[in-house]
Design an enzyme around this catalytic site. Sequence first.
Site, PDB file in Angstrom:
ATOM      1  N   ASP A   1      15.102  31.672   0.994  1.00 45.78           N
ATOM      2  CA  ASP A   1      14.389  32.961   1.274  1.00 45.78           C
ATOM      3  C   ASP A   1      12.863  32.830   1.226  1.00 45.78           C
ATOM      4  O   ASP A   1      12.060  33.698   1.832  1.00 45.78           O
ATOM      5  CB  ASP A   1      14.735  34.085   0.095  1.00 45.78           C
ATOM      6  CG  ASP A   1      14.046  35.379   0.047  1.00 45.78           C
ATOM      7  OD1 ASP A   1      14.303  36.170   0.971  1.00 45.78           O
ATOM      8  OD2 ASP A   1      13.124  35.537  -1.019  1.00 45.78           O
TER       9      ASP A   1
ATOM     10  N   LYS B   1       9.876  33.324   4.436  1.00 47.83           N
ATOM     11  CA  LYS B   1       8.568  34.162   4.356  1.00 47.83           C
ATOM     12  C   LYS B   1       7.504  33.351   4.669  1.00 47.83           C
ATOM     13  O   LYS B   1       6.559  33.589   5.297  1.00 47.83           O
ATOM     14  CB  LYS B   1       8.502  34.721   2.641  1.00 47.83           C
ATOM     15  CG  LYS B   1       9.461  35.824   2.606  1.00 47.83           C
ATOM     16  CD  LYS B   1       9.417  36.156   1.135  1.00 47.83           C
ATOM     17  CE  LYS B   1      10.759  37.206   0.787  1.00 47.83           C
ATOM     18  NZ  LYS B   1      10.878  37.667  -0.431  1.00 47.83           N
TER      19      LYS B   1
END
Lengths: 360, 360
Positions: free
Chosen positions: A219, A223
């Site tokens: 995750d 980003k």
Amino acid sequence: MVNVGIIGVGLVGSELLSQLSTHRSSNVIPKFSVVALKNSSKQLLSSSDYAPLDLSNWKVALQTHGATSDLATFVEYLSSSPTPAVIIDNTSSQEIASQYSLFLRKGLHVVTPNKKAFSGDIEYYKKIVEEAEKNKRSLLHESTVGAGLPVINTLNDLIKTGDKIVKIEGIFSGTLSYIFNEFSSLSGNTKRKFSEIVKVAQENGYTEPDPRDDLNGLDVARKVVILGRIAGFDLDLETLPVENIVPESLRTLPSSSEFMERLPEFDHHFDNLDQTAKNSNQVLRYIGIIDPVNNEKCVKLVSLPVSHPFASLKGSDNIIAFTTQRFPNPLIIQGAGAGAGVTAFGIFSDLLKIYDKVNA
Amino acid sequence: MVNVGIIGVGLVGSELLSQLSTHRSSNVIPKFSVVALKNSSKQLLSSSDYAPLDLSNWKVALQTHGATSDLATFVEYLSSSPTPAVIIDNTSSQEIASQYSLFLRKGLHVVTPNKKAFSGDIEYYKKIVEEAEKNKRSLLHESTVGAGLPVINTLNDLIKTGDKIVKIEGIFSGTLSYIFNEFSSLSGNTKRKFSEIVKVAQENGYTEPDPRDDLNGLDVARKVVILGRIAGFDLDLETLPVENIVPESLRTLPSSSEFMERLPEFDHHFDNLDQTAKNSNQVLRYIGIIDPVNNEKCVKLVSLPVSHPFASLKGSDNIIAFTTQRFPNPLIIQGAGAGAGVTAFGIFSDLLKIYDKVNA
């Protein structure tokens, strides 16, 4: 008036509907009409006059009057809107993300917290950015990094005004922020074991159902890829070095509960890391880095001196530091980077930008 | 294409011209044409076809070919532009600020770091905000608070999406940030006298020519008024409580040099304040507060615990913390809040927003 269609009405979608509903009732001239809702099984479209749906009981309406979900009909309906229309993707679905290109060509603006399109295949990413520009449609995704924190907008402004990125560094996962803020600090708290902190985080719903989905760093990597691409670097999930802090022998365990059961075996490993950091007056933090000067783009667990702004982070806050030619002392943004309220806030801010543009 | 006219070509104006010039040469399709320049004595307008001025030698051109400065002609020229036009006010002049109403009615967009119009007479403030809306023109002023830090945009987003302000707190003066970061910290630096730090700040150009213009808090008060008004509070410079930290007997001294000469007499006063703070493990910081919950809006010198995010500020950075319903742990923005580079960056970001709107 901007007509809005929403795909995904779970936690974030429900909160967004609530924020939009409050906004509608407090503005003399409403800016937005929610005219279409959709989850994975059902969808609800307003009539041919695009009258706003009644947001006071949308759940019941979707359940009882909703038609079978069909993305093509949904998009067709929105793109026939006589006024500008926005499609909001609140899912984390790759399938929906792969339709942005179609949405844009159909004349829809796109707003989303879904990271897939911006961190996936780079050719597709470039294609949709180009298509948005060519069709003069907005493709906004403030909430993909740091939820509603003004991260994407700020980076865009820096880049578009010609500033030079020296370094981007951040704590981009609320979960990993919480875990390491609790586990590794120099204040004299009674020391808890790494596995205990992960357990508490899981029980409080701070982690994914399987905490390995947070601890593997994917995750955070998404980003970093998103920010890197805005900054002009063609980062790729497949090649970005990402430190997976799930102990190797636990990665293939079939269930989350087995993983949690065996994680205590590695408490000494994490304690050792923390003690080594402490010995140099440092703390452990899990960060993403884009450092073009030293040609380092990666995601990893690092030790930072207590004077570093990331060391004093609290709770599950995110933090991001942009060091640039104009900001040799970094421009820092900090605050809640996860949760329905702040994610919906980021989406809503993007919606307002579209309203302002189409009404200029 | 957006045509740009610039009033004020000092430090900030020159830097902005340099940023715009670089931008122009690095974009295949230029977004902005600077077609008019003006300082208090001379002005330079392009021809009737609004061809961009040559930005490589604008100083010489303004000096040698400039006409006598005349605001009416300047505005008339810009408002006759066949494409959207922006007027940028880089002055701190009340006289120019009082013309924004005219600029907007003439169809011009307005961008400025000049605080006067937004912190002065509230009726005039409300009038120009209304006129901008009515005429569908932008009136943007990101650089009035924290220079290019995304402060105004973030607050606007919070308010417009219906978040509730619990508290806004900040260090809004680079000068006072520097002075108290140097003077009051718990790290074991060799302790310097307050007057010495002010002297160094003055010598390095961090203060106004007369440091009392920083120490009286008026500049911070203007920023608090600006933020308060955006947040929906009708703050007024005349009634806002502002702690003037210039010792009372030094306020009426005729010259800055006399003030600096006599300031050491009050070193013991500031040392006492600092020692009292230190005794409770706190540091001194000069802050602006908007606290609707406790009905406190003011500017004052306070003691903050070392764990407070403002306590570890460095250099002359600004910092602002927005505590809201959605951000119970505050959303914090930090970085350089003064200087030509970052101020011009804020202006340039505002310009890009206008470009995006008029080309939507």
